[in-house]
Design a protein around this motif. Structure first.
Motif, PDB file in Angstrom:
ATOM      1  N   MET A 109       0.785  -1.229   0.000  1.00 47.24           N
ATOM      2  CA  MET A 109       0.000   0.000   0.000  1.00 47.24           C
ATOM      3  C   MET A 109       0.821   1.286   0.000  1.00 47.24           C
ATOM      4  SD  MET A 109      -2.892  -1.186   2.770  1.00 47.24           S
ATOM      5  CE  MET A 109      -4.004   0.187   2.463  1.00 47.24           C
ATOM      6  N   SER A 110       2.040   1.262   0.464  1.00 52.48           N
ATOM      7  CA  SER A 110       2.736   2.492   0.844  1.00 52.48           C
ATOM      8  C   SER A 110       3.522   3.139  -0.282  1.00 52.48           C
ATOM      9  CB  SER A 110       3.703   2.198   1.999  1.00 52.48           C
ATOM     10  OG  SER A 110       3.070   1.484   3.023  1.00 52.48           O
ATOM     11  N   ASP A 111       3.592   4.466  -0.239  1.00 57.17           N
ATOM     12  CA  ASP A 111       4.577   5.208  -1.013  1.00 57.17           C
ATOM     13  C   ASP A 111       5.920   5.166  -0.286  1.00 57.17           C
ATOM     14  OD1 ASP A 111       2.723   6.044  -3.011  1.00 57.17           O
ATOM     15  OD2 ASP A 111       1.977   7.573  -1.638  1.00 57.17           O
ATOM     16  N   ARG A 112       5.871   5.333   1.035  1.00 53.36           N
ATOM     17  CA  ARG A 112       7.055   5.165   1.874  1.00 53.36           C
ATOM     18  C   ARG A 112       6.652   4.448   3.160  1.00 53.36           C
ATOM     19  NH1 ARG A 112      10.109  10.250   3.470  1.00 53.36           N
ATOM     20  NH2 ARG A 112       8.023  11.123   3.656  1.00 53.36           N
ATOM     21  N   ILE A 113       7.637   3.817   3.782  1.00 50.35           N
ATOM     22  CA  ILE A 113       7.435   3.087   5.033  1.00 50.35           C
ATOM     23  C   ILE A 113       8.421   3.609   6.066  1.00 50.35           C
ATOM     24  CG2 ILE A 113       7.522   0.837   6.177  1.00 50.35           C
ATOM     25  CD1 ILE A 113       6.977  -0.443   3.439  1.00 50.35           C
ATOM     26  N   ALA A 114       7.920   3.863   7.280  1.00 53.74           N
ATOM     27  CA  ALA A 114       8.785   4.159   8.417  1.00 53.74           C
ATOM     28  C   ALA A 114       8.763   2.936   9.324  1.00 53.74           C
ATOM     29  CB  ALA A 114       8.303   5.395   9.168  1.00 53.74           C
ATOM     30  N   VAL A 115       9.880   2.219   9.384  1.00 51.12           N
ATOM     31  CA  VAL A 115       9.977   1.029  10.238  1.00 51.12           C
ATOM     32  C   VAL A 115      10.366   1.491  11.637  1.00 51.12           C
ATOM     33  CG1 VAL A 115      11.030  -1.227  10.583  1.00 51.12           C
ATOM     34  CG2 VAL A 115      10.656  -0.366   8.258  1.00 51.12           C
ATOM     35  N   MET A 116       9.499   1.187  12.620  1.00 49.38           N
ATOM     36  CA  MET A 116       9.716   1.675  13.978  1.00 49.38           C
ATOM     37  C   MET A 116      10.124   0.557  14.919  1.00 49.38           C
ATOM     38  SD  MET A 116       6.699   4.517  14.561  1.00 49.38           S
ATOM     39  CE  MET A 116       7.444   4.978  16.149  1.00 49.38           C
ATOM     40  N   ARG A 117      10.920   0.946  15.904  1.00 49.32           N
ATOM     41  CA  ARG A 117      11.324   0.024  16.977  1.00 49.32           C
ATOM     42  C   ARG A 117      11.613   0.856  18.220  1.00 49.32           C
ATOM     43  NH1 ARG A 117      16.925  -3.381  17.131  1.00 49.32           N
ATOM     44  NH2 ARG A 117      17.513  -1.657  15.758  1.00 49.32           N
ATOM     45  N   ALA A 118      11.018   0.445  19.342  1.00 52.18           N
ATOM     46  CA  ALA A 118      11.290   1.084  20.638  1.00 52.18           C
ATOM     47  C   ALA A 118      11.137   2.600  20.584  1.00 52.18           C
ATOM     48  CB  ALA A 118      12.690   0.703  21.132  1.00 52.18           C
ATOM     49  N   GLY A 119      10.082   3.063  19.916  1.00 51.10           N
ATOM     50  CA  GLY A 119       9.766   4.479  19.908  1.00 51.10           C
ATOM     51  C   GLY A 119      10.550   5.323  18.931  1.00 51.10           C
ATOM     52  N   ARG A 120      11.360   4.701  18.080  1.00 47.43           N
ATOM     53  CA  ARG A 120      12.159   5.430  17.101  1.00 47.43           C
ATOM     54  C   ARG A 120      11.946   4.846  15.708  1.00 47.43           C
ATOM     55  NH1 ARG A 120      16.570   8.295  19.548  1.00 47.43           N
ATOM     56  NH2 ARG A 120      16.808   7.851  21.774  1.00 47.43           N
ATOM     57  N   ILE A 121      12.367   5.605  14.713  1.00 46.48           N
ATOM     58  CA  ILE A 121      12.324   5.131  13.334  1.00 46.48           C
ATOM     59  C   ILE A 121      13.694   4.568  12.972  1.00 46.48           C
ATOM     60  CG2 ILE A 121      12.074   5.807  10.913  1.00 46.48           C
ATOM     61  CD1 ILE A 121      10.065   7.921  11.819  1.00 46.48           C
ATOM     62  N   ASP A 122      13.734   3.288  12.634  1.00 50.64           N
ATOM     63  CA  ASP A 122      14.988   2.659  12.222  1.00 50.64           C
ATOM     64  C   ASP A 122      15.315   2.949  10.763  1.00 50.64           C
ATOM     65  OD1 ASP A 122      15.483   1.517  14.698  1.00 50.64           O
ATOM     66  OD2 ASP A 122      15.981  -0.441  13.862  1.00 50.64           O
ATOM     67  N   GLN A 123      14.284   3.004   9.922  1.00 49.67           N
ATOM     68  CA  GLN A 123      14.523   3.287   8.508  1.00 49.67           C
ATOM     69  C   GLN A 123      13.267   3.880   7.895  1.00 49.67           C
ATOM     70  OE1 GLN A 123      16.014  -0.016   6.207  1.00 49.67           O
ATOM     71  NE2 GLN A 123      16.438   1.240   4.396  1.00 49.67           N
ATOM     72  N   LEU A 124      13.467   4.861   7.024  1.00 47.81           N
ATOM     73  CA  LEU A 124      12.364   5.527   6.329  1.00 47.81           C
ATOM     74  C   LEU A 124      12.708   5.581   4.854  1.00 47.81           C
ATOM     75  CD1 LEU A 124       9.787   7.306   6.167  1.00 47.81           C
ATOM     76  CD2 LEU A 124      11.243   9.268   6.692  1.00 47.81           C
ATOM     77  N   ASP A 125      11.903   4.893   4.030  1.00 47.82           N
ATOM     78  CA  ASP A 125      12.186   4.894   2.597  1.00 47.82           C
ATOM     79  C   ASP A 125      11.044   4.217   1.853  1.00 47.82           C
ATOM     80  OD1 ASP A 125      13.666   5.119   0.112  1.00 47.82           O
ATOM     81  OD2 ASP A 125      15.471   5.181   1.337  1.00 47.82           O
ATOM     82  N   THR A 126      11.237   4.046   0.545  1.00 50.35           N
ATOM     83  CA  THR A 126      10.234   3.377  -0.283  1.00 50.35           C
ATOM     84  C   THR A 126      10.183   1.887   0.074  1.00 50.35           C
ATOM     85  OG1 THR A 126      11.818   2.845  -2.030  1.00 50.35           O
ATOM     86  CG2 THR A 126      10.682   4.988  -2.165  1.00 50.35           C
TER      87      THR A 126
END
Length: 374
Positions: free
Chosen positions: A217-234
Motif C-alpha cells: 500500500m505504501s509510497d514510503r514506510i517508516a519502520v519503527m522500533r522502541a519508539g524510534r524510526i529505524d529506517q524511512l524509505d520506499t
C-alpha cells in the motif's frame, strides 16, 4: 540503538517546510515507559506513508498524537504548516479510521457517515449529497438506511472509511483498520483503500504490524522500533536495502546468518560464514574488516543445487513446505544455522525430502552484510 534513514532527501529540505505533516523531536512517556523517543518525521502532501513495526514500538501512540488524542511530552506537531500542539482533535482537520470500526450501533449507515458533517453544522441537503457520494466511493450506495448490525465486517469497515472521507480531511489516519478481517477481505480492502487514497489525493498515515500491507500500500514506510524510526524509505528500498538486521528480519522473509567480514570496500565485503564458505556481499557503508556481521540472504534469491559463479553451501534438508505455487525448503548448513530457500514453481522441479544432502547456491549480488549489533 541509532535511528537510521535512507531517505534520499537533503536534510535541509526535510525540515524546510512544505509538508502535510511534520513531527519534530516528539517524545511520549507513560509512567516509567517511554513510548516514543525524539521522533522526527515529514509526510509529503498526498503521500501514503505507513508506520510499520511490532506491538509496543510506538506507532499507534504516534498516530494518536497526530490526531490530538494524546499530547506529546515534548516536541512539535505541524499539520500543513500550522502548529497544532494546542488544538483539540476536532480542529485538526484530520479523520481517523479505527481498528474496531467505532460505529454507532443505533444509527443508520447514513447517519453514521454524516455524523461528522452534522457536528460541523452542515445543511441537511449538503449532508445527504456528501453521504451519498462517500458511500458510492466505498461501494455501499443504497445502504443508507441499514444498521451496522445488518452489515458484514468488511461493509462496516467501508462505512468507517466513508465516515472519514466525507469530512474531506487534509490528513487521513488509519489505525490497523484491516486487522480484524479475514485474509481474503484484507487483500481486497487494502487495494480498495489505496485506490481510493490515490483518487482523492489525500495525505494518509497508516499504522500496521503487517509487512505485506505496508509493502503493497505504501509510497514510503517508516519502520519503527522502541519508539524510534529505524529506517524511512520506499517499500522497494526497505526490502532490497535494509539499514540494519532488525529491518531485514522484520520486513519480508529472510535468512540472517552470522559471519565475519574478512575484507571490506566502500560498499562490498567478503564474509566468512560458520560453514567456512566465503560470500561476497553488499553492505550499507558501516562494515569494516574484522567486524561481526549478519548476512541477509532472501529465500527467493537462493537456488537449490550448484550454479556456476555462485557460492555453493552444503547442508541437509530438514523441512519442505509446499504451498502449491511456492515451496520453502529448509536446509541445515551447520549446527543450528538454517537456510530457507524459496522455490517459485515446485511442480516443475523434483523437490528434495527431509534427510537429503543438498547444495544451496548464493548467486552474485544476493548477499547483504549488516552490522551484527544495531
Amino acid at each position: 540503538m541509532t535511528a537510521l534513514s535512507t531517505d534520499k532527501r537533503p536534510a535541509t529540505q526535510a525540515r524546510a517546510g512544505g509538508y502535510a505533516v511534520t513531527l519534530g523531536g516528539i517524545r511520549k512517556q507513560f509512567g516509567s515507559s517511554v513510548a516514543v523517543e525524539n521522533l522526527d518525521l515529514d509526510v509529503r502532501p498526498g503521500e501514503f506513508l505507513t508506520l510499520l513495526g511490532p506491538s509496543g514500538c510506538g506507532k499507534t501512540t504516534t498516530l494518536n498524537m497526530i490526531a490530538g488524542f494524546l499530547t506529546p511530552d515534548s516536541g512539535q506537531i505541524m499539520l500543513d504548516g500550522q502548529d497544532v500542539h494546542q488544538l483539540p482533535p476536532d480542529r485538526r482537520d484530520t479523520a481517523m479510521v479505527f481498528q474496531q470500526y467505532a460505529l454507532f450501533p443505533h444509527l443508520t449507515v447514513g447517519r453514521n457517515v454524516g455524523y461528522g458533517l452534522q457536528m460541523r453544522k452542515r445543511t441537511k441537503a449538503e449532508i445527504r449529497k456528501r453521504v451519498a457520494e462517500a458511500l458510492e466511493r466505498v461501494g455501499l450506495a443504497g445502504h443508507e438506511d441499514r444498521l451496522p448490525s445488518q452489515l458484514s465486517g468488511g461493509q462496516q469497515q467501508r462505512v468507517a472509511l466513508a465516515r472519514a472521507i466525507v469530512v474531506q480531511p487534509k490528513v487521513l489516519l488509519f489505525d490497523e483498520p484491516l486487522s480484524n478481517l479475514d485474509l481474503k477481505l484484507r487483500e481486497q480492502l487494502r487495494l480498495e483503500i489505496k485506490h481510493l487514497q490515490r483518487e482523492l489525493g489525500v495525505t494518509s498515515i497508516f499504522v500496521t504490524h503487517d509487512q505485506t500491507e505496508a509493502l503493497v500500500m505504501s509510497d514510503r514506510i517508516a519502520v519503527m522500533r522502541a519508539g524510534r524510526i529505524d529506517q524511512l524509505d520506499t517499500p522497494e528500498t526497505i526490502y532490497r536495502e535494509p539499514a540494519n538486521a532488525f529491518v531485514a528480519g522484520f520486513v519480508g522473509q529472510s535468512n540472517l546468518i552470522p559471519g565475519i567480514c574478512t575484507e571490506a570496500g566502500a560498499d562490498r565485503c567478503a564474509v566468512q560464514l560458520p560453514t567456512s564458505n566465503i560470500v561476497h556481499a553488499l553492505h550499507p557503508g558501516t562494515v569494516t574488516a574484522g567486524d561481526s556481521v549478519r548476512v541477509l540472504l532472501r529465500p527467493e534469491a537462493l537456488r537449490l543445487g550448484g550454479e556456476s559463479a555462485a557460492t555453493s553451501i552444503a547442508g541437509q534438508v530438514v523441512e519442505v513446505v509446499n504451498e502449491g505455487n511456492i515451496a520453502t525448503v529448509v536446509v541445515e548448513i551447520t549446527g543450528d544455522v538454517r537456510l530457507r530457500v524459496a522455490v517459485s514453481d515446485p511442480a516443475a522441479l523434483s523437490l528434495p525430502v527431509p534427510g537429503d544432502m543438498i547444495s544451496v547456491s548464493v548467486p552474485p549480488g544476493a548477499a547483504r552484510a549488516l552490522p551484527a549489533e544495531d
